[in-house]
Write an enzyme that holds these catalytic residues in place. Sequence first.
Site, PDB file in Angstrom:
ATOM      1  N   TRP A 134       2.868   5.847   2.243  1.00 20.36           N
ATOM      2  CA  TRP A 134       2.043   7.036   2.492  1.00 20.36           C
ATOM      3  C   TRP A 134       2.101   8.052   1.361  1.00 20.36           C
ATOM      4  O   TRP A 134       1.245   8.928   1.284  1.00 20.36           O
ATOM      5  CB  TRP A 134       2.485   7.722   3.790  1.00 20.36           C
ATOM      6  N   ARG A 143      -2.803   0.171  -7.628  1.00 19.20           N
ATOM      7  CA  ARG A 143      -1.804  -0.482  -8.467  1.00 19.20           C
ATOM      8  C   ARG A 143      -1.549  -1.912  -8.007  1.00 19.20           C
ATOM      9  O   ARG A 143      -1.087  -2.750  -8.784  1.00 19.20           O
ATOM     10  CB  ARG A 143      -0.501   0.324  -8.449  1.00 19.20           C
ATOM     11  N   LYS A 158      -2.427  -3.660   4.112  1.00 22.28           N
ATOM     12  CA  LYS A 158      -2.006  -2.787   5.202  1.00 22.28           C
ATOM     13  C   LYS A 158      -1.536  -1.457   4.614  1.00 22.28           C
ATOM     14  O   LYS A 158      -0.423  -1.348   4.102  1.00 22.28           O
ATOM     15  CB  LYS A 158      -0.860  -3.404   6.015  1.00 22.28           C
ATOM     16  N   ALA A 160      -0.294   2.559   4.892  1.00 18.54           N
ATOM     17  CA  ALA A 160       0.592   3.262   5.817  1.00 18.54           C
ATOM     18  C   ALA A 160      -0.217   3.911   6.938  1.00 18.54           C
ATOM     19  O   ALA A 160      -1.321   4.421   6.713  1.00 18.54           O
ATOM     20  CB  ALA A 160       1.389   4.324   5.066  1.00 18.54           C
ATOM     21  N   GLU A 234       8.859  -3.023  -4.610  1.00 20.65           N
ATOM     22  CA  GLU A 234       9.103  -1.735  -5.277  1.00 20.65           C
ATOM     23  C   GLU A 234       9.729  -0.847  -4.219  1.00 20.65           C
ATOM     24  O   GLU A 234       9.048  -0.350  -3.327  1.00 20.65           O
ATOM     25  CB  GLU A 234       7.789  -1.161  -5.816  1.00 20.65           C
ATOM     26  N   ARG A 262       7.065  17.280  -8.185  1.00 22.11           N
ATOM     27  CA  ARG A 262       5.743  16.662  -8.022  1.00 22.11           C
ATOM     28  C   ARG A 262       5.687  15.995  -6.655  1.00 22.11           C
ATOM     29  O   ARG A 262       6.595  15.280  -6.259  1.00 22.11           O
ATOM     30  CB  ARG A 262       5.512  15.641  -9.136  1.00 22.11           C
ATOM     31  N   GLU A 366      18.755   9.017  -1.252  1.00 18.99           N
ATOM     32  CA  GLU A 366      17.423   9.423  -1.695  1.00 18.99           C
ATOM     33  C   GLU A 366      16.946  10.563  -0.807  1.00 18.99           C
ATOM     34  O   GLU A 366      16.868  10.417   0.418  1.00 18.99           O
ATOM     35  CB  GLU A 366      16.463   8.235  -1.613  1.00 18.99           C
ATOM     36  N   SER A 426       5.452   7.499 -15.117  1.00 21.42           N
ATOM     37  CA  SER A 426       4.483   6.518 -14.617  1.00 21.42           C
ATOM     38  C   SER A 426       3.282   6.420 -15.545  1.00 21.42           C
ATOM     39  O   SER A 426       2.727   7.425 -15.966  1.00 21.42           O
ATOM     40  CB  SER A 426       4.018   6.902 -13.208  1.00 21.42           C
TER      41      SER A 426
END
Length: 465
Positions: A134, A143, A158, A160, A234, A262, A366, A426
């Site tokens: 999400w 990507r 599929k 989120a 990932e 960000r 995290e 990125s």
Amino acid sequence: MTAGHFTVEDPATGRALDTVADGGPAEATAAVDAAAAAAHDWARTPARQRADALHRAFELMLREKDRLADLIASENGKSASDARAEISYAAEFFRWYAEESVRSSGNYGPSPAGGTRTVVSERPVGIAALITPWNFPAAMVTRKIGPALAAGCTVVLKPAAETPLTALAIVRLLAEAGVPEGVVNTVTTTDAAGVVTTWLEDARVRKVSFTGSTPVGRALLRQAADRVVNASMELGGNAPFVVTPDADLDAAVDGAMLAKFRNGGQACTAADRFYVHADVAEDFAARLGKHVEQLRVGPSSCADNEIGPLISAKAVDGVTALVDSAIASGARVVARAEAPTGGEGHFFAPVVLADVPADADVVQQEVFGPVAAVVTWQEEDELLRMVNDSEMGLAAYVYAGDLQRAMRLGESIDAGMVGINRGLISDPAAPFGGVKQSGLGREGAREGLHEFTEIQYLSLAWPES
């Protein structure tokens, strides 16, 4: 017919935005049926035609940039500026893979022993199941779809359940761009396990590409192992942000604002643990704190707001618990921004913590929120021990005045990606991915295309004259 529908909400207000179909195993199987029916023709479509469709999709996304950004801001909650930046970034994957799809790879040559010639080529891996999160509802879709279509794969997607509207809009643009029916098939659902298990148990699905948490990734890998399905993962991150005593502190603070705040810190590449040399730690934290206090927090309906809500009330509770635990362990609050109060929306005030114990949960886990936790260090050996004492290894950031020192530190960190004197890493043209429990495989760049191909070689009898 689907079993029902579910409501998509705005995390800034809790209000309903729209309803979408709530698919289940039957819809998952129907999606694979459609992908299988289209697979033969799409795999044999000339690369130039696939490239043209992807390039048209890129142009359509830019044409619809404002509308798509509004969708992201509404269902995800990120600021208007972050949402517009995401659309530009997401569209670039279609352009990059439009260009890459026509650059064939392979080789041909004689066998060293003589008597044969070897022809090596890449072919589409087959139907690919794509599962997206999400936090970047456009970029994570493009990507994965970009390289899959460029390679000649058909896909089942599929998105989120929190953010399906952006994905559905992008898929409609792909159809407008000329991607044939059945090549991209979307199942929106609140039964993620039922849908994905159906795909992984279907012999026609030969690839799974997942972005999300490490625990879910582990479960999917166990399922994929039963049929030896090609898997790209990932997964989670817990990025260190290193500041050496000779670093340009103004540049480091600017980089920290990008790397940490960000999307409100809700990014797998977000800097979570700030390792700052003891000689400059107080100065760095104070400078960072001044920037954080000036952050404008609120709904994206106000274009001046820079930080939106977290995705859910559960997320707010989790981040709050980490901060409270750190403070109880001796950390101190250097600065906080102001956030809306009154109960509407899932807002959390960005905060800078100093004197954080290296073993605090806010450092070891995290965070997925706007919290900068500053840990001090003095010796490089101590620094690298703390930095690499993690199961995760996705991204890292190093700020140092001496470039050779920065490179040496970067190469010593267990991470798939390291930003050297920059807080944004990125790039569609660079291989995105991690090491250890942050994932398998790469997205973006040429490597991202290889994830959707398999190698075949032909051995030709070739009598020597």
